[in-house]
Design an enzyme around this catalytic site. Structure first.
Site, short mmCIF file in Angstrom:
data_model
loop_
_atom_site.label_atom_id
_atom_site.label_comp_id
_atom_site.label_asym_id
_atom_site.label_seq_id
_atom_site.Cartn_x
_atom_site.Cartn_y
_atom_site.Cartn_z
N ASP A 337 65.04 59.03 90.89
CA ASP A 337 65.55 59.35 92.23
C ASP A 337 66.83 60.18 92.16
O ASP A 337 67.58 60.12 91.18
CB ASP A 337 65.84 58.06 93.02
CG ASP A 337 66.80 57.14 92.29
OD1 ASP A 337 66.69 57.03 91.04
OD2 ASP A 337 67.68 56.56 92.93
N GLU A 338 67.05 60.94 93.20
CA GLU A 338 68.32 61.62 93.46
C GLU A 338 68.94 62.32 92.24
O GLU A 338 70.13 62.20 91.99
CB GLU A 338 69.34 60.62 94.02
CG GLU A 338 68.89 59.96 95.30
CD GLU A 338 69.84 58.88 95.77
OE1 GLU A 338 70.09 58.81 96.98
OE2 GLU A 338 70.32 58.08 94.94
#
Ligand code: NGO
Length: 527
Positions: A337-338
């Site tokens: 993620d991210e």
């Protein structure tokens, strides 16, 4: 004259106490099994209008000699003993036991072959719990616990009548993956805290615990071939101060405890972003070969492993290998993620390579929904938390989805604007919001066939101790558990909130600090 008055007072008192006794007996005599507040709601309940009474001499029989059956019998006895003060012997039998007993048996579930299914038949004379698998029996035990008065969960002997309404419950889960995530990276939580967390999941028939073991603020699991990860990377947490990590032995203790409770541990090492703790521990993992300073803030998306260096993949291989070796479950969560500072053209092949490494060590990858930008292996799972288009991309590649929509299933979100703990970037998640959704109709084009289950993540940027964990978990977790277990057609908020309200007295008996949502009428224990 005085004597007559005393006589009248005596008669009046006697009548009042008879009424009180009658009222409390009526209250204590359960007779309608279908009206009991079981969460998750079972698939089918029929009531026969009487009750079974647990007595000081009740014996728990397990049919056959298996040690696993014995463990389930003892697990039940251990739960019922403290509040009842009864001995509750656990014995093996090959015959039909006599009146007043509880029988736990692996045979005969009325032709029901669904995974995790069980059948509970309560008559005036006997409780009979049967299932095809030990797991099913364990779920049946949780139902049984919830059928006794709430005081059964207390740790000291209570005055109560331990009665259960008669009838039959046939039950099995809708989804195979029903879990929660605990972020032990932002704040570290002890092995005991994790055990406590597991107990919450068990009570609501969840079967997966995802541990977020690394992030910018901390590395929480010993890797023997890369010792600085914990020496350096495990030394701090959000806000600074004392933190920690699990040795491999401690992690194994968590895994073992979870296994006894039919819960699978899903370890996560988040990468290539959310890696500052590793980048601070080993300079060679950075593209400029300079160690990063330790980080105690809460910003996200600023760190990345150097995806072009060979050493990065040796590092990942060693980490996955050591963790996989002490993780019996099939999953390894690779984060993903991210990764805002990783170029997409670097991110895509990185995730592909990491899935291969995970496969070499015999595990299946799970990753946050961004991993769908890459080619996914056929058995990789994408965990939907933010972007529908990512979830669709994953499904289009044939991957299955684990549902954790932040606006509904993130239990680190605040309940409303007065909540002190938690975040609200995905909105406020009141108890009705957390309950009132259907995984199979949330994202257009993603139906039940594509969904493996649901997970409630508890991120801990603002959560520092077990009381705070309890406050965020309860009362939302039971709702997410019911979404995972009970078919959507049988779920309805107005009916659920009454059952949930009754669990208020169970939370109280278990000394759980819960959020008393104004949307629910909470039952309390009569002292
Ligand atoms: C996001 C982010 C986490 C945060 C969390 C807070 C995902 C998958 N990445 O969820 O790092 O802790 O929100 O709610």
């Amino acid at each position: 004259m005085i004597y007559k008055k005393q006589q009248q007072i005596f008669v009046a008192l006697l009548m009042v106490s008879i009424i009180i006794i009658q009222v409390s007996c009526t209250k204590r005599n359960p007779s309608d099994l279908s009206k009991e507040s079981i969460i998750p709601k079972p698939v089918s309940i029929t009531s026969t209008g009487n009750y079974f009474t647990l007595k000081p001499n009740t014996t728990i029989y397990v049919k056959g000699e298996s040690s696993e059956l014995f463990n389930i019998g003892h697990y039940l006895a251990d739960r019922l003993r403290p509040a009842t003060g009864f001995k509750l012997n656990v014995k093996t039998t090959f015959n039909e036991p006599g009146n007043g007993s509880i029988l736990i048996t692996l045979s005969g579930v009325g032709g029901n072959s669904k995974e995790g299914s069980y059948e509970l038949v309560v008559t005036k004379k006997q409780i009979r719990l049967s299932a095809r698998t030990h797991e099913g029996l364990f779920y049946g035990v949780q139902t049984l616990r919830q059928l006794f008065p709430a005081a059964i969960e207390m740790t000291t002997p209570q005055e109560d009548k331990w009665r259960i309404a008669t009838g039959t419950i046939t039950d099995y889960p809708e989804y195979s993956y029903r879990g929660a995530m605990l972020d032990v990276a932002r704040h570290f939580f002890s092995v005991d805290d994790v055990r406590h967390f597991i107990d919450f999941l068990v009570y609501y028939k969840m079967n997966m615990l995802h541990l977020h073991l690394s992030d910018d603020q901390g590395w929480r699991i010993e890797i023997k071939s890369w010792p600085n990860l914990t020496l350096q990377g495990g030394s701090t947490q959000v806000g600074g101060g004392k933190s920690g990590f699990y040795t491999q032995e401690q992690y194994s203790a968590i895994v073992d405890y979870a296994k006894e409770c039919y819960i699978t541990i899903v370890p996560e090492i988040d990468m290539p972003g959310h890696t500052n703790a590793a980048l601070a521990s080993y300079p060679e993992l950075n593209c400029d070969s300079k160690a990063r300073p330790l980080y105690t803030g809460t910003e996200v998306g600023f760190s990345t492993l150097c995806t072009s260096k060979e050493i990065t993949y040796k590092f990942i291989n060693d980490v996955v290998k050591e963790i996989a070796a002490i993780t019996p479950g099939p999953w390894f969560h690779i984060g993903g993620d991210e990764s805002h500072v990783t170029k997409v053209s670097d991110y895509i092949p990185f995730v592909e390579k990491v899935q291969d490494i995970v496969a070499v060590h015999g595990k299946q990858s799970i990753g946050w929904d961004e991993i769908a930008l890459s080619s996914l292996r056929s058995n990789t799972i994408a965990q939907f938390w933010a972007k529908e288009e990512n979830a669709k991309k994953a499904v289009n590649q044939g991957a299955k989805i684990l549902m954790s929509p932040a606006s509904k299933a993130y239990i680190d979100m605040q309940y409303d604007k007065s909540t002190k703990l938690g975040l609200h970037w995905a909105g406020y998640v009141e108890v009705d919001v957390a309950y009132n959704w259907d995984p199979a109709s949330l994202v257009p084009g993603i139906g039940k066939e594509q969904i493996i289950g649901v997970e409630a993540p508890l991120w801990t940027e603002t959560i520092t101790n077990i009381d705070e964990i309890e406050y965020m978990v309860f009362p939302r977790l039971p709702g997410i558990a019911e979404i995972g277990w009970t078919p959507v057609a049988s779920r309805n908020w107005d009916e659920y909130k009454v059952r949930l309200g009754k669990h208020g007295e169970r939370f109280e008996a278990m000394e759980i600090d819960y959020y008393k949502s104004p949307l629910v009428t909470w039952a309390t224990l009569k002292k």
